[in-house]
Motif scaffolding. Structure first.
Motif, PDB file in Angstrom:
ATOM      1  N   ASP A  46      60.570 -10.009   5.452  1.00  0.00           N
ATOM      2  CA  ASP A  46      60.695 -11.251   6.124  1.00  0.00           C
ATOM      3  C   ASP A  46      59.514 -11.119   7.280  1.00  0.00           C
ATOM      4  O   ASP A  46      60.076 -11.346   8.347  1.00  0.00           O
ATOM      5  CB  ASP A  46      62.313 -11.392   6.500  1.00  0.00           C
ATOM      6  N   TYR A  47      58.364 -10.935   7.132  1.00  0.00           N
ATOM      7  CA  TYR A  47      57.310 -10.961   7.968  1.00  0.00           C
ATOM      8  C   TYR A  47      57.541 -10.055   9.185  1.00  0.00           C
ATOM      9  O   TYR A  47      56.965 -10.229  10.073  1.00  0.00           O
ATOM     10  CB  TYR A  47      57.160 -12.436   8.507  1.00  0.00           C
ATOM     11  N   THR A  76      45.515  -2.016  12.205  1.00  0.00           N
ATOM     12  CA  THR A  76      45.548  -1.518  13.697  1.00  0.00           C
ATOM     13  C   THR A  76      43.835  -1.412  14.112  1.00  0.00           C
ATOM     14  O   THR A  76      43.086  -1.634  13.458  1.00  0.00           O
ATOM     15  CB  THR A  76      46.032   0.014  13.815  1.00  0.00           C
ATOM     16  N   GLY A  77      43.948  -0.975  15.069  1.00  0.00           N
ATOM     17  CA  GLY A  77      42.484  -0.314  15.816  1.00  0.00           C
ATOM     18  C   GLY A  77      41.825   0.752  14.782  1.00  0.00           C
ATOM     19  O   GLY A  77      40.660   0.857  14.812  1.00  0.00           O
ATOM     20  N   ALA A  78      42.875   1.315  14.161  1.00  0.00           N
ATOM     21  CA  ALA A  78      41.973   2.641  13.395  1.00  0.00           C
ATOM     22  C   ALA A  78      41.793   2.367  11.960  1.00  0.00           C
ATOM     23  O   ALA A  78      40.992   2.782  11.182  1.00  0.00           O
ATOM     24  CB  ALA A  78      43.047   3.607  13.561  1.00  0.00           C
ATOM     25  N   PHE A  79      42.512   1.256  11.334  1.00  0.00           N
ATOM     26  CA  PHE A  79      42.420   0.947   9.882  1.00  0.00           C
ATOM     27  C   PHE A  79      42.916  -0.423   9.498  1.00  0.00           C
ATOM     28  O   PHE A  79      43.449  -1.342  10.407  1.00  0.00           O
ATOM     29  CB  PHE A  79      43.292   1.809   8.922  1.00  0.00           C
ATOM     30  N   GLN A  80      42.458  -0.949   8.444  1.00  0.00           N
ATOM     31  CA  GLN A  80      42.839  -1.882   7.715  1.00  0.00           C
ATOM     32  C   GLN A  80      43.229  -1.871   6.290  1.00  0.00           C
ATOM     33  O   GLN A  80      42.363  -1.408   5.456  1.00  0.00           O
ATOM     34  CB  GLN A  80      42.115  -3.324   7.759  1.00  0.00           C
ATOM     35  N   SER A  81      44.539  -2.379   5.990  1.00  0.00           N
ATOM     36  CA  SER A  81      44.844  -2.275   4.568  1.00  0.00           C
ATOM     37  C   SER A  81      44.125  -3.247   3.760  1.00  0.00           C
ATOM     38  O   SER A  81      43.895  -4.148   4.211  1.00  0.00           O
ATOM     39  CB  SER A  81      46.307  -2.206   4.256  1.00  0.00           C
ATOM     40  N   TYR A 103      49.912  -4.738  13.200  1.00  0.00           N
ATOM     41  CA  TYR A 103      50.342  -6.242  12.918  1.00  0.00           C
ATOM     42  C   TYR A 103      49.812  -6.465  11.581  1.00  0.00           C
ATOM     43  O   TYR A 103      49.015  -6.047  10.892  1.00  0.00           O
ATOM     44  CB  TYR A 103      49.760  -6.966  13.967  1.00  0.00           C
ATOM     45  N   LEU A 104      50.314  -7.648  11.369  1.00  0.00           N
ATOM     46  CA  LEU A 104      49.860  -8.239   9.889  1.00  0.00           C
ATOM     47  C   LEU A 104      48.929  -9.258  10.116  1.00  0.00           C
ATOM     48  O   LEU A 104      49.126 -10.478  10.654  1.00  0.00           O
ATOM     49  CB  LEU A 104      51.094  -8.957   9.163  1.00  0.00           C
ATOM     50  N   ALA A 105      47.641  -8.895   9.668  1.00  0.00           N
ATOM     51  CA  ALA A 105      46.381  -9.683   9.917  1.00  0.00           C
ATOM     52  C   ALA A 105      46.451 -10.820   9.350  1.00  0.00           C
ATOM     53  O   ALA A 105      45.817 -11.691   9.908  1.00  0.00           O
ATOM     54  CB  ALA A 105      45.254  -8.675   9.534  1.00  0.00           C
ATOM     55  N   THR A 106      47.023 -11.016   8.244  1.00  0.00           N
ATOM     56  CA  THR A 106      47.268 -12.357   7.580  1.00  0.00           C
ATOM     57  C   THR A 106      48.409 -13.280   7.953  1.00  0.00           C
ATOM     58  O   THR A 106      48.366 -14.597   7.735  1.00  0.00           O
ATOM     59  CB  THR A 106      47.866 -12.158   5.986  1.00  0.00           C
ATOM     60  N   HIS A 107      49.207 -12.856   9.032  1.00  0.00           N
ATOM     61  CA  HIS A 107      50.244 -13.624  10.016  1.00  0.00           C
ATOM     62  C   HIS A 107      50.155 -13.021  11.212  1.00  0.00           C
ATOM     63  O   HIS A 107      51.193 -12.351  11.725  1.00  0.00           O
ATOM     64  CB  HIS A 107      51.585 -13.483   9.021  1.00  0.00           C
ATOM     65  N   PRO A 108      49.359 -13.530  12.100  1.00  0.00           N
ATOM     66  CA  PRO A 108      49.082 -13.059  13.277  1.00  0.00           C
ATOM     67  C   PRO A 108      50.299 -13.436  14.341  1.00  0.00           C
ATOM     68  O   PRO A 108      50.524 -12.912  15.543  1.00  0.00           O
ATOM     69  CB  PRO A 108      47.746 -13.582  13.848  1.00  0.00           C
ATOM     70  N   TYR A 109      50.726 -14.365  13.916  1.00  0.00           N
ATOM     71  CA  TYR A 109      51.967 -14.894  14.904  1.00  0.00           C
ATOM     72  C   TYR A 109      53.257 -14.131  14.804  1.00  0.00           C
ATOM     73  O   TYR A 109      54.044 -14.245  15.460  1.00  0.00           O
ATOM     74  CB  TYR A 109      52.279 -16.307  14.448  1.00  0.00           C
ATOM     75  N   THR A 110      53.332 -12.919  13.751  1.00  0.00           N
ATOM     76  CA  THR A 110      54.427 -12.095  13.647  1.00  0.00           C
ATOM     77  C   THR A 110      54.430 -11.040  14.438  1.00  0.00           C
ATOM     78  O   THR A 110      53.634 -10.793  15.274  1.00  0.00           O
ATOM     79  CB  THR A 110      54.569 -11.707  12.235  1.00  0.00           C
ATOM     80  N   LYS A 111      55.763 -10.520  14.690  1.00  0.00           N
ATOM     81  CA  LYS A 111      55.939  -9.595  15.649  1.00  0.00           C
ATOM     82  C   LYS A 111      55.329  -8.312  15.113  1.00  0.00           C
ATOM     83  O   LYS A 111      55.521  -8.123  13.952  1.00  0.00           O
ATOM     84  CB  LYS A 111      57.449  -9.282  16.116  1.00  0.00           C
ATOM     85  N   GLY A 112      54.707  -7.456  16.068  1.00  0.00           N
ATOM     86  CA  GLY A 112      54.002  -6.335  15.393  1.00  0.00           C
ATOM     87  C   GLY A 112      54.846  -5.064  15.551  1.00  0.00           C
ATOM     88  O   GLY A 112      56.045  -5.094  15.727  1.00  0.00           O
ATOM     89  N   GLY A 113      54.328  -3.979  14.873  1.00  0.00           N
ATOM     90  CA  GLY A 113      54.805  -2.721  15.136  1.00  0.00           C
ATOM     91  C   GLY A 113      53.927  -1.690  16.178  1.00  0.00           C
ATOM     92  O   GLY A 113      53.036  -1.866  16.319  1.00  0.00           O
ATOM     93  N   ILE A 114      54.713  -0.710  16.261  1.00  0.00           N
ATOM     94  CA  ILE A 114      54.104   0.486  17.203  1.00  0.00           C
ATOM     95  C   ILE A 114      54.252   1.842  16.485  1.00  0.00           C
ATOM     96  O   ILE A 114      55.480   2.141  16.170  1.00  0.00           O
ATOM     97  CB  ILE A 114      54.582   0.653  18.557  1.00  0.00           C
ATOM     98  N   ILE A 115      53.261   2.697  16.346  1.00  0.00           N
ATOM     99  CA  ILE A 115      53.316   3.921  15.988  1.00  0.00           C
ATOM    100  C   ILE A 115      52.878   4.790  17.135  1.00  0.00           C
ATOM    101  O   ILE A 115      51.854   4.740  17.561  1.00  0.00           O
ATOM    102  CB  ILE A 115      52.727   4.103  14.726  1.00  0.00           C
ATOM    103  N   VAL A 116      53.681   5.881  17.560  1.00  0.00           N
ATOM    104  CA  VAL A 116      53.199   6.679  18.639  1.00  0.00           C
ATOM    105  C   VAL A 116      53.236   8.063  17.668  1.00  0.00           C
ATOM    106  O   VAL A 116      53.835   8.500  17.178  1.00  0.00           O
ATOM    107  CB  VAL A 116      54.251   6.777  19.573  1.00  0.00           C
ATOM    108  N   VAL A 117      51.904   8.640  17.981  1.00  0.00           N
ATOM    109  CA  VAL A 117      51.506   9.807  17.156  1.00  0.00           C
ATOM    110  C   VAL A 117      51.603  10.843  18.328  1.00  0.00           C
ATOM    111  O   VAL A 117      50.422  10.849  19.270  1.00  0.00           O
ATOM    112  CB  VAL A 117      50.156   9.995  16.564  1.00  0.00           C
ATOM    113  N   GLU A 118      52.318  11.967  18.404  1.00  0.00           N
ATOM    114  CA  GLU A 118      52.447  12.906  19.355  1.00  0.00           C
ATOM    115  C   GLU A 118      51.508  14.190  19.006  1.00  0.00           C
ATOM    116  O   GLU A 118      51.321  14.669  17.763  1.00  0.00           O
ATOM    117  CB  GLU A 118      53.823  13.428  19.590  1.00  0.00           C
TER     118      GLU A 118
END
Length: 118
Positions: A46-47, A76-81, A103-118
């Protein structure tokens, strides 16, 4: 005639092996049969990303699975699927610490996600 046959066989061998090199640490799968890698799963429904935020360790591999009938590109700034249609997966191994805004590059109006790498 033998030379032409040799060239054709050599060309076929080169083309067959050209897809065997791993140019980066991304992978697209249409089915999930790899048993020796443990994935951290993110589902696209659902986007939205589910879950929307993750904290992982360096070296962890995240797998995005598109459960929608809509095609997506995860970025992301590191990759694109590549474009992920329903049922397709994309994996990325995080080697660098940091915060990655997905974020979903094909649907930029959707809410993105965050991955924190420790």
């Amino acid at each position: 005639m033998r030379n032409k046959l040799f060239v054709v066989i050599l060309l076929i061998a080169v083309l067959a092996l050209s897809g065997c090199t791993d140019k980066d640490n991304t992978q697209v799968n249409n089915n999930t049969s790899t048993e020796d890698i443990k994935y951290i799963e993110i589902y696209i429904d659902d986007y939205n990303f589910h879950p929307q935020s993750l904290t992982i360790s360096r070296g962890d591999t995240v797998r995005w699975t598109n459960n929608d009938s809509v095609a997506y590109i995860v970025k992301t700034g590191a990759f694109q699927s590549p474009t992920l249609t329903k049922g397709m997966t994309f994996t990325y191994t995080f080697h660098e610490r940091g915060t990655y805004n997905c974020y979903l590059a094909t649907h930029p109006y959707t809410k993105g996600g965050i991955i924190v790498v420790e």
